[in-house]
Design a protein around this motif. Sequence first.
Motif, PDB file in Angstrom:
ATOM      1  N   ILE A  30     -51.878  58.245 -77.059  1.00 39.10           N
ATOM      2  CA  ILE A  30     -52.846  59.253 -76.628  1.00 39.10           C
ATOM      3  C   ILE A  30     -53.327  59.977 -77.881  1.00 39.10           C
ATOM      4  CG2 ILE A  30     -53.210  61.361 -75.286  1.00 39.10           C
ATOM      5  CD1 ILE A  30     -50.990  60.380 -73.392  1.00 39.10           C
ATOM      6  N   ALA A  31     -54.600  59.863 -78.175  1.00 35.46           N
ATOM      7  CA  ALA A  31     -55.146  60.425 -79.418  1.00 35.46           C
ATOM      8  C   ALA A  31     -55.164  61.949 -79.383  1.00 35.46           C
ATOM      9  CB  ALA A  31     -56.560  59.896 -79.646  1.00 35.46           C
ATOM     10  N   ASP A  32     -55.057  62.540 -80.558  1.00 31.69           N
ATOM     11  CA  ASP A  32     -55.172  63.981 -80.703  1.00 31.69           C
ATOM     12  C   ASP A  32     -56.546  64.445 -80.238  1.00 31.69           C
ATOM     13  OD1 ASP A  32     -54.287  66.543 -81.548  1.00 31.69           O
ATOM     14  OD2 ASP A  32     -55.431  66.330 -83.400  1.00 31.69           O
ATOM     15  N   HIS A  33     -56.560  65.582 -79.521  1.00 35.08           N
ATOM     16  CA  HIS A  33     -57.782  66.165 -78.970  1.00 35.08           C
ATOM     17  C   HIS A  33     -58.560  65.172 -78.108  1.00 35.08           C
ATOM     18  CE1 HIS A  33     -61.885  68.232 -79.135  1.00 35.08           C
ATOM     19  NE2 HIS A  33     -61.111  68.919 -78.328  1.00 35.08           N
ATOM     20  N   SER A  34     -57.830  64.393 -77.302  1.00 38.27           N
ATOM     21  CA  SER A  34     -58.462  63.574 -76.275  1.00 38.27           C
ATOM     22  C   SER A  34     -58.262  64.268 -74.927  1.00 38.27           C
ATOM     23  CB  SER A  34     -57.839  62.174 -76.243  1.00 38.27           C
ATOM     24  OG  SER A  34     -56.455  62.254 -75.931  1.00 38.27           O
ATOM     25  N   THR A  36     -57.202  62.974 -71.508  1.00 43.26           N
ATOM     26  CA  THR A  36     -56.656  61.770 -70.896  1.00 43.26           C
ATOM     27  C   THR A  36     -56.304  62.020 -69.437  1.00 43.26           C
ATOM     28  OG1 THR A  36     -55.740  60.937 -72.976  1.00 43.26           O
ATOM     29  CG2 THR A  36     -54.721  60.136 -70.956  1.00 43.26           C
ATOM     30  N   ALA A  37     -56.758  61.131 -68.565  1.00 43.29           N
ATOM     31  CA  ALA A  37     -56.384  61.169 -67.151  1.00 43.29           C
ATOM     32  C   ALA A  37     -55.377  60.060 -66.886  1.00 43.29           C
ATOM     33  CB  ALA A  37     -57.608  60.991 -66.267  1.00 43.29           C
ATOM     34  N   ILE A  38     -54.311  60.393 -66.169  1.00 41.91           N
ATOM     35  CA  ILE A  38     -53.323  59.401 -65.754  1.00 41.91           C
ATOM     36  C   ILE A  38     -53.445  59.235 -64.246  1.00 41.91           C
ATOM     37  CG2 ILE A  38     -50.883  58.792 -65.700  1.00 41.91           C
ATOM     38  CD1 ILE A  38     -50.445  60.625 -68.086  1.00 41.91           C
ATOM     39  N   ILE A  39     -53.704  57.997 -63.818  1.00 41.03           N
ATOM     40  CA  ILE A  39     -53.903  57.735 -62.396  1.00 41.03           C
ATOM     41  C   ILE A  39     -52.943  56.643 -61.929  1.00 41.03           C
ATOM     42  CG2 ILE A  39     -56.309  58.500 -62.443  1.00 41.03           C
ATOM     43  CD1 ILE A  39     -57.183  55.566 -62.431  1.00 41.03           C
ATOM     44  N   GLY A  40     -52.763  56.582 -60.625  1.00 38.46           N
ATOM     45  CA  GLY A  40     -51.861  55.612 -60.020  1.00 38.46           C
ATOM     46  C   GLY A  40     -51.320  56.185 -58.729  1.00 38.46           C
ATOM     47  N   HIS A  41     -50.770  55.319 -57.897  1.00 40.50           N
ATOM     48  CA  HIS A  41     -50.255  55.762 -56.606  1.00 40.50           C
ATOM     49  C   HIS A  41     -49.028  56.647 -56.764  1.00 40.50           C
ATOM     50  CE1 HIS A  41     -52.967  53.318 -54.305  1.00 40.50           C
ATOM     51  NE2 HIS A  41     -52.650  52.274 -55.041  1.00 40.50           N
ATOM     52  N   ILE A 199     -55.738  67.434 -73.785  1.00 39.64           N
ATOM     53  CA  ILE A 199     -55.522  67.612 -72.348  1.00 39.64           C
ATOM     54  C   ILE A 199     -55.005  66.309 -71.753  1.00 39.64           C
ATOM     55  CG2 ILE A 199     -56.606  68.106 -70.112  1.00 39.64           C
ATOM     56  CD1 ILE A 199     -56.790  70.564 -71.697  1.00 39.64           C
ATOM     57  N   ILE A 200     -53.948  66.419 -70.940  1.00 37.22           N
ATOM     58  CA  ILE A 200     -53.420  65.273 -70.201  1.00 37.22           C
ATOM     59  C   ILE A 200     -53.386  65.661 -68.730  1.00 37.22           C
ATOM     60  CG2 ILE A 200     -51.496  63.681 -69.893  1.00 37.22           C
ATOM     61  CD1 ILE A 200     -50.752  64.259 -72.832  1.00 37.22           C
ATOM     62  N   LEU A 201     -54.174  64.983 -67.922  1.00 42.68           N
ATOM     63  CA  LEU A 201     -54.377  65.333 -66.519  1.00 42.68           C
ATOM     64  C   LEU A 201     -53.851  64.229 -65.613  1.00 42.68           C
ATOM     65  CD1 LEU A 201     -55.900  66.941 -64.179  1.00 42.68           C
ATOM     66  CD2 LEU A 201     -57.863  65.477 -64.711  1.00 42.68           C
ATOM     67  N   VAL A 202     -52.966  64.586 -64.684  1.00 43.56           N
ATOM     68  CA  VAL A 202     -52.585  63.676 -63.604  1.00 43.56           C
ATOM     69  C   VAL A 202     -53.379  64.080 -62.372  1.00 43.56           C
ATOM     70  CG1 VAL A 202     -50.758  63.137 -61.954  1.00 43.56           C
ATOM     71  CG2 VAL A 202     -50.297  63.005 -64.395  1.00 43.56           C
ATOM     72  N   THR A 203     -54.080  63.125 -61.779  1.00 45.08           N
ATOM     73  CA  THR A 203     -54.926  63.436 -60.637  1.00 45.08           C
ATOM     74  C   THR A 203     -55.109  62.218 -59.747  1.00 45.08           C
ATOM     75  OG1 THR A 203     -57.083  64.342 -59.960  1.00 45.08           O
ATOM     76  CG2 THR A 203     -57.063  62.889 -61.885  1.00 45.08           C
ATOM     77  N   HIS A 204     -55.396  62.487 -58.471  1.00 43.84           N
ATOM     78  CA  HIS A 204     -55.817  61.435 -57.546  1.00 43.84           C
ATOM     79  C   HIS A 204     -57.327  61.507 -57.306  1.00 43.84           C
ATOM     80  CE1 HIS A 204     -51.459  61.569 -56.469  1.00 43.84           C
ATOM     81  NE2 HIS A 204     -51.656  60.264 -56.361  1.00 43.84           N
ATOM     82  N   ASN A 205     -57.972  62.477 -57.938  1.00 38.83           N
ATOM     83  CA  ASN A 205     -59.402  62.702 -57.728  1.00 38.83           C
ATOM     84  C   ASN A 205     -60.201  61.939 -58.788  1.00 38.83           C
ATOM     85  OD1 ASN A 205     -62.074  63.895 -57.793  1.00 38.83           O
ATOM     86  ND2 ASN A 205     -61.253  65.517 -56.494  1.00 38.83           N
ATOM     87  N   MET A 206     -60.817  60.838 -58.374  1.00 42.74           N
ATOM     88  CA  MET A 206     -61.536  59.989 -59.328  1.00 42.74           C
ATOM     89  C   MET A 206     -62.811  60.656 -59.841  1.00 42.74           C
ATOM     90  SD  MET A 206     -59.493  57.591 -59.690  1.00 42.74           S
ATOM     91  CE  MET A 206     -57.915  57.484 -58.860  1.00 42.74           C
ATOM     92  N   ASN A 207     -63.346  61.616 -59.093  1.00 43.68           N
ATOM     93  CA  ASN A 207     -64.513  62.357 -59.588  1.00 43.68           C
ATOM     94  C   ASN A 207     -64.141  63.150 -60.841  1.00 43.68           C
ATOM     95  OD1 ASN A 207     -66.034  61.454 -57.431  1.00 43.68           O
ATOM     96  ND2 ASN A 207     -65.592  63.253 -56.177  1.00 43.68           N
ATOM     97  N   ASP A 208     -62.944  63.746 -60.843  1.00 44.62           N
ATOM     98  CA  ASP A 208     -62.496  64.502 -62.016  1.00 44.62           C
ATOM     99  C   ASP A 208     -62.288  63.575 -63.214  1.00 44.62           C
ATOM    100  OD1 ASP A 208     -62.579  66.838 -60.587  1.00 44.62           O
ATOM    101  OD2 ASP A 208     -60.426  66.910 -60.183  1.00 44.62           O
ATOM    102  N   VAL A 209     -61.786  62.377 -62.961  1.00 46.68           N
ATOM    103  CA  VAL A 209     -61.615  61.406 -64.041  1.00 46.68           C
ATOM    104  C   VAL A 209     -62.967  61.070 -64.656  1.00 46.68           C
ATOM    105  CG1 VAL A 209     -60.788  59.102 -64.655  1.00 46.68           C
ATOM    106  CG2 VAL A 209     -59.563  60.443 -62.936  1.00 46.68           C
ATOM    107  N   ALA A 210     -63.949  60.799 -63.789  1.00 41.25           N
ATOM    108  CA  ALA A 210     -65.281  60.415 -64.257  1.00 41.25           C
ATOM    109  C   ALA A 210     -65.981  61.557 -64.986  1.00 41.25           C
ATOM    110  CB  ALA A 210     -66.134  59.966 -63.072  1.00 41.25           C
ATOM    111  N   ASN A 211     -65.802  62.786 -64.497  1.00 34.47           N
ATOM    112  CA  ASN A 211     -66.559  63.921 -65.040  1.00 34.47           C
ATOM    113  C   ASN A 211     -65.962  64.532 -66.297  1.00 34.47           C
ATOM    114  OD1 ASN A 211     -68.735  64.103 -63.177  1.00 34.47           O
ATOM    115  ND2 ASN A 211     -67.338  64.944 -61.647  1.00 34.47           N
ATOM    116  N   TYR A 212     -64.655  64.356 -66.500  1.00 42.63           N
ATOM    117  CA  TYR A 212     -64.012  65.098 -67.584  1.00 42.63           C
ATOM    118  C   TYR A 212     -63.258  64.241 -68.606  1.00 42.63           C
ATOM    119  CZ  TYR A 212     -65.016  68.966 -64.422  1.00 42.63           C
ATOM    120  OH  TYR A 212     -65.662  69.854 -63.605  1.00 42.63           O
TER     121      TYR A 212
END
Length: 287
Positions: A30-34, A36-41, A199-212
């Motif tokens: 995970i690069a510095d100042h990236s 990153t969204a982590i997704i999965g069931h 930022i490292i974000l765990v989410t189930h919301n694919m809109n947030d992944v796409a937008n941020y």
Amino acid sequence: MSITFEKLSYTYQTGTPFEHHALQDISLTIADHSYTAIIGHTGSGKSTLLQHLNGLLKPTSGKLVVNGQMIDTKTKNKQLGDLRHEVGFVFQFPEAQLFEETVLKDISFGPKNLGKSETEALEIARQKAKLVNLPDDVLEKSPFELSGGQMRRVAIAGILAMQPNILVLDEPTAGLDPKGRIEMMEMFKQLYEKEKLTIILVTHNMNDVANYADNVIVLEQGRLLRQGVPTEIFSNPEWLNKHHLGLPQTTAFALKLQERGINLQELPLTEKKLAQKLAALLQREVK
């Protein structure tokens, strides 16, 4: 400096009938100042992966390096003090951790524990309250008098007061209404851009992944399934469907347009991109 996982595995309750391999042979960077969204069931290993980032869990095998500090099977808790200041965690419903008499006291608690004077800690608290858009008139109120969204901002300000370089967000908008969710995600975007946080974000919301997000990690059954930029991850709807992952709403709508013969060439992830593509098609039609 980056975050690197090297053949990291983690097993819960090793050697018992309840043994569970939560992470298996994870290698990624995970690069510095990236962002990153982590997704999965549920059960894919997302939360287990997060808890390694500040040593809440330590690998069963393999290692990770966070901004130069290595964590492996032999790492002792007393070696993790600096790391735990480096990595700030926003778990689901962080407002449950509030306890002080006033908002200002709650936010300043962390800096005081780090050795800051009362004056210094309160100044940091005021700065972080402003950063998360808390109005001045709530600072002397009890945090329990505030709305749910404001309480969450107080809790996040308290984490930021520890001055981390990495902010980990585990479903940070859980329980918020749509307006509150968007406001919260926009606040994290501002922190990412202005404070230069990773930022490292765990989410189930694919809109947030796409937008941020600018980097996406896909986990499945404790293994790294794929890593790439959002356009790569969402470019193959069949692959996503096979792994029971959704598309952002805009991309799903664009896919239906393509199925009806509207050639968009590539699937857009955001409303803005879709609008641009449709406008370009209309201009070609007019000509």
